[in-house]
Design a protein around this motif. Structure first.
Motif, PDB file in Angstrom:
ATOM      1  N   UNK A 102      -7.482   6.891  -3.696  1.00 14.49           N
ATOM      2  CA  UNK A 102      -6.696   7.734  -4.590  1.00 14.49           C
ATOM      3  C   UNK A 102      -6.161   6.960  -5.790  1.00 14.49           C
ATOM      4  N   UNK A 103      -5.599   5.784  -5.511  1.00 16.15           N
ATOM      5  CA  UNK A 103      -4.981   4.991  -6.578  1.00 16.15           C
ATOM      6  C   UNK A 103      -6.032   4.457  -7.548  1.00 16.15           C
ATOM      7  N   UNK A 104      -7.194   4.070  -7.020  1.00 13.52           N
ATOM      8  CA  UNK A 104      -8.197   3.391  -7.847  1.00 13.52           C
ATOM      9  C   UNK A 104      -9.366   4.279  -8.254  1.00 13.52           C
ATOM     10  N   UNK A 105      -9.271   5.583  -8.037  1.00  9.44           N
ATOM     11  CA  UNK A 105     -10.417   6.448  -8.284  1.00  9.44           C
ATOM     12  C   UNK A 105     -10.996   6.365  -9.699  1.00  9.44           C
ATOM     13  N   UNK A 106     -10.202   6.097 -10.752  1.00  2.65           N
ATOM     14  CA  UNK A 106     -10.821   6.043 -12.080  1.00  2.65           C
ATOM     15  C   UNK A 106     -11.822   4.903 -12.248  1.00  2.65           C
ATOM     16  N   UNK A 107     -11.714   3.843 -11.433  1.00  2.00           N
ATOM     17  CA  UNK A 107     -12.599   2.688 -11.617  1.00  2.00           C
ATOM     18  C   UNK A 107     -13.544   2.475 -10.435  1.00  2.00           C
ATOM     19  N   UNK A 108     -13.612   3.430  -9.520  1.00  2.00           N
ATOM     20  CA  UNK A 108     -14.539   3.309  -8.397  1.00  2.00           C
ATOM     21  C   UNK A 108     -15.912   3.797  -8.831  1.00  2.00           C
ATOM     22  N   UNK A 109     -16.904   2.928  -8.668  1.00  2.00           N
ATOM     23  CA  UNK A 109     -18.249   3.255  -9.142  1.00  2.00           C
ATOM     24  C   UNK A 109     -18.928   4.273  -8.235  1.00  2.00           C
ATOM     25  N   UNK A 123       0.821  -1.198   0.000  1.00  2.00           N
ATOM     26  CA  UNK A 123       0.000   0.000   0.000  1.00  2.00           C
ATOM     27  C   UNK A 123       0.865   1.262   0.000  1.00  2.00           C
ATOM     28  N   UNK A 124       1.942   1.247   0.795  1.00  2.00           N
ATOM     29  CA  UNK A 124       2.849   2.394   0.817  1.00  2.00           C
ATOM     30  C   UNK A 124       3.450   2.630  -0.561  1.00  2.00           C
ATOM     31  N   UNK A 125       3.797   1.538  -1.250  1.00  2.00           N
ATOM     32  CA  UNK A 125       4.352   1.663  -2.595  1.00  2.00           C
ATOM     33  C   UNK A 125       3.323   2.264  -3.537  1.00  2.00           C
ATOM     34  N   UNK A 126       2.071   1.813  -3.412  1.00  2.00           N
ATOM     35  CA  UNK A 126       1.012   2.356  -4.262  1.00  2.00           C
ATOM     36  C   UNK A 126       0.796   3.834  -3.989  1.00  2.00           C
ATOM     37  N   UNK A 127       0.863   4.207  -2.700  1.00  2.00           N
ATOM     38  CA  UNK A 127       0.704   5.613  -2.330  1.00  2.00           C
ATOM     39  C   UNK A 127       1.810   6.457  -2.945  1.00  2.00           C
ATOM     40  N   UNK A 128       3.050   5.976  -2.824  1.00  2.00           N
ATOM     41  CA  UNK A 128       4.170   6.745  -3.369  1.00  2.00           C
ATOM     42  C   UNK A 128       4.072   6.872  -4.876  1.00  2.00           C
ATOM     43  N   UNK A 129       3.612   5.817  -5.539  1.00  2.00           N
ATOM     44  CA  UNK A 129       3.432   5.898  -6.994  1.00  2.00           C
ATOM     45  C   UNK A 129       2.383   6.943  -7.345  1.00  2.00           C
ATOM     46  N   UNK A 130       1.279   6.924  -6.587  1.00  2.00           N
ATOM     47  CA  UNK A 130       0.219   7.902  -6.847  1.00  2.00           C
ATOM     48  C   UNK A 130       0.714   9.313  -6.611  1.00  2.00           C
ATOM     49  N   UNK A 131       1.441   9.498  -5.499  1.00  2.00           N
ATOM     50  CA  UNK A 131       1.948  10.827  -5.183  1.00  2.00           C
ATOM     51  C   UNK A 131       2.977  11.292  -6.208  1.00  2.00           C
ATOM     52  N   UNK A 182      -4.205   4.149   4.591  1.00  2.00           N
ATOM     53  CA  UNK A 182      -4.170   3.154   3.527  1.00  2.00           C
ATOM     54  C   UNK A 182      -5.472   3.114   2.732  1.00  2.00           C
ATOM     55  N   UNK A 183      -6.609   3.394   3.388  1.00  2.00           N
ATOM     56  CA  UNK A 183      -7.876   3.415   2.662  1.00  2.00           C
ATOM     57  C   UNK A 183      -7.997   4.660   1.793  1.00  2.00           C
ATOM     58  N   UNK A 184      -7.539   5.785   2.300  1.00  2.00           N
ATOM     59  CA  UNK A 184      -7.531   7.001   1.476  1.00  2.00           C
ATOM     60  C   UNK A 184      -6.622   6.810   0.266  1.00  2.00           C
ATOM     61  N   UNK A 185      -5.502   6.128   0.478  1.00  2.00           N
ATOM     62  CA  UNK A 185      -4.582   5.856  -0.625  1.00  2.00           C
ATOM     63  C   UNK A 185      -5.217   4.908  -1.638  1.00  2.00           C
ATOM     64  N   UNK A 186      -5.964   3.925  -1.139  1.00  2.00           N
ATOM     65  CA  UNK A 186      -6.661   2.989  -2.029  1.00  2.00           C
ATOM     66  C   UNK A 186      -7.648   3.742  -2.926  1.00  2.00           C
TER      67      UNK A 186
END
Length: 391
Positions: free
Chosen positions: A303-310, A102-110, A297-301
């Motif tokens: 953030x990372x997946x916002x294009x596909x969140x319904x 999750x931290x890696x995903x957050x850093x990628x998003x940031x 971690x949920x806020x990051x989730x």
């Protein structure tokens, strides 16, 4: 004529074939066994050695070996203890790997956001980021909050610096230049502007963008969304959230499960009602939209997946849907949905100061501009509670 001796051809050395999948797996198992041996857990795996012929080990004290093995065979509690410890370690490693992913995903998003903005500025550390959802026409509401529970000027900066509590009014951008809003922002410096077009039916989109923007701006433990017609005690909120600081994937709010409204024309109508089963069904459990908090971690989730969140018709249902399928701890905190006086006033007198207060009938404080000061005087926390909170 003598035949010419033929020169011996040198055969090039064979290249070693690459390791197969089975070889890699065997190597991993061997490494794991060595790790167990070095950490003192090998006896757990070597218990079946009692079947080995004792005569095959000359020079060993058979009586001592037999005694030791017999002790292992007759100590199931010790074996179960080792199994429990191993299971606990595996679970801890699994959580650690999940957190690192999750931290890696957050850093990628940031990194993506920073790259798009052309900035590599380090993120500001914070304990909690509180985003107050507001609209262009809600200046009087914002002023009523600045006069009560939202610090202004130097107090706002001090709160961020000393307590890690960030408070911002969250708003999108208008199609045309809004000079009044720009002047208000320049005066108070308490806005978080989003790349979003405002609209009542766009609240789910606004919430996704808010979390993505906040995660890309602040490195916080929690991110909170609250409406601008809700009374909030910042110190109590921070105290409550601090209890869940060490827990992964926490979703905190007043959990509810209201009916799915299929009738057209009614408030909170859900056009996609058929996705929730037969007519008359209820929604899954989710936090009411007036105020809720999610861990980093949920806020990051989101953030990372916002294009596909319904996005469903109702923002609180949308957020609940994004989290319902994850390993998330839902915390039902009823102090985040107290009623306005006399309810929150009685609780304060009893020593149970509420986190948030509003009227269910209005989905917020009814006539909030006129009543917010009265509610704050009756139900607001002491200033020492805010500045004395441990974050």
């Amino acid at each position: 004529m003598m035949a010419q001796p033929q020169l011996e051809k040198k055969v090039p050395p064979r290249a070693r074939p690459p390791l197969t999948g089975k070889s890699v797996a065997a190597l991993c198992v061997a490494s794991f066994a060595v790790g167990l041996l070095l950490s003192g857990w090998m006896p757990l795996l070597s218990a079946p050695i009692s079947t080995v012929d004792k005569t095959s080990a000359p020079g060993c004290d058979d009586s001592r070996v037999s005694k030791g093995l017999a002790g292992e065979r007759h100590d199931p509690k010790g074996i179960m203890s080792e199994v429990s410890r191993t299971h606990h370690v595996i679970r801890s490693l699994d959580k650690t790997v999940s957190s690192l992913e999750m931290e890696l995903a957050v850093e990628r998003a940031r990194s993506g956001v920073a790259g798009a903005a052309g900035s590599s500025k380090a993120l500001q550390k914070a304990f909690v980021v509180i985003g107050i959802n507001t609209a262009f026409s809600s200046k009087k509401r914002r002023d009523s909050l600045r006069e009560t529970w939202v610090p202004s000027g130097e107090k706002l900066r001090r709160l961020e610096k000393e307590k890690g509590i960030v408070v911002r009014f969250v708003i999108g951008r208008s199609g045309a230049a809004d000079r009044a809003l720009d002047a208000e922002e320049a005066e108070h410096k308490d806005f978080l502007r989003l790349d979003h077009v405002e609209g009542y039916h766009e609240l789910s989109s606004k919430t996704r963008i808010y979390f993505a923007t906040a995660v890309a701006t602040w490195d916080a433990d929690f991110y909170v969304k609250v409406d601008d017609d809700v009374h909030l005690n910042l110190g109590m909120l921070a105290t409550r959230l601090a209890k869940y600081r060490a827990r992964p994937r926490v979703y905190v709010g007043c959990m509810k499960s209201g009916p799915v409204l299929s009738q057209r024309g009614v408030k909170y109508h859900e056009p996609e009602y058929w996705k929730f089963g037969d007519v008359g069904n209820k929604y899954f459990r989710h936090a009411t939209g007036q105020i809720y908090a999610v861990s980093k971690d949920l806020a990051a989730y989101i953030s990372v997946n916002q294009p596909i969140l319904h996005r469903f018709a109702n923002e609180d249902v949308s957020v609940g849907a994004w989290l319902i399928g994850l390993e998330v701890e839902h915390v039902d905190d009823r102090s985040m949905c107290c009623a306005t006086p006399p309810d929150c006033e009685w609780k304060k007198r009893a020593g149970n100061v509420c986190v948030a207060s509003f009227d269910w009938s209005c989905s917020g404080v009814c006539r909030s501009v006129d009543r917010m000061k009265l509610i704050h005087d009756a139900c607001g926390e002491d200033q020492a509670a805010l500045w004395g909170v441990a974050t």
